[in-house]
Design a protein around this motif. Structure first.
Motif, short mmCIF file in Angstrom:
data_model
loop_
_atom_site.label_atom_id
_atom_site.label_comp_id
_atom_site.label_asym_id
_atom_site.label_seq_id
_atom_site.Cartn_x
_atom_site.Cartn_y
_atom_site.Cartn_z
N ARG A 26 -10.37 -0.87 1.69
CA ARG A 26 -9.90 0.42 1.18
C ARG A 26 -10.83 0.94 0.09
N HIS A 27 -11.39 0.05 -0.70
CA HIS A 27 -12.27 0.44 -1.82
C HIS A 27 -13.50 -0.46 -1.84
N GLN A 62 -7.94 -4.95 0.70
CA GLN A 62 -8.18 -4.20 -0.53
C GLN A 62 -9.65 -3.78 -0.61
#
Length: 121
Positions: free
Chosen positions: A117-118, A114
């Motif tokens: 991804r960000h 996660q």
């Protein structure tokens, strides 16, 4: 500038290679020590088995002074069977609590994915 960058890259590759070789040597050394320790555990287990065998024989011979030798052997066998049944039941109940999936690792990997991804969050 390119020559300097090439030199730094070469030095980093050499450093990583040396670190990897050092890690291999350390792992090999620790594996050897662990193997020797495991052998000693095995020897201790064998010695404990022999002790249990001879202690059982002593119990049979001791009981044979009071009751018929065949009954004495059956009594000692029954005691060992009861111990085996209790240990089996305890082991089985504990085995049901074992999770084959490494829960914490899975959660950490999900968090890492996660974040990848960000990364600004």
């Amino acid at each position: 500038m390119g020559e300097l960058l090439s030199e730094v890259t070469s030095d980093l590759q050499t450093l990583f290679h040396q670190e990897r070789e050092l890690a291999k040597a350390e792992i090999r050394q620790e594996a050897t020590k662990a193997g020797k320790a495991a052998g000693m555990y095995g020897g201790a287990g064998f010695a404990a088995s022999m002790m249990a065998l001879f202690l059982s024989l002593a119990a049979v011979f001791g009981l044979a002074n009071v009751i018929h030798p065949a009954w004495a052997a059956l009594v000692v066998t029954g005691i060992w069977a009861a111990a085996a049944a209790v240990l089996y039941a305890l082991g089985r109940s504990r085995m049901h609590t074992v999770s084959p999936k490494p829960q914490h690792t899975v959660e950490t990997l999900k968090e890492d994915a996660q974040w990848a991804r960000h990364p600004t969050r």
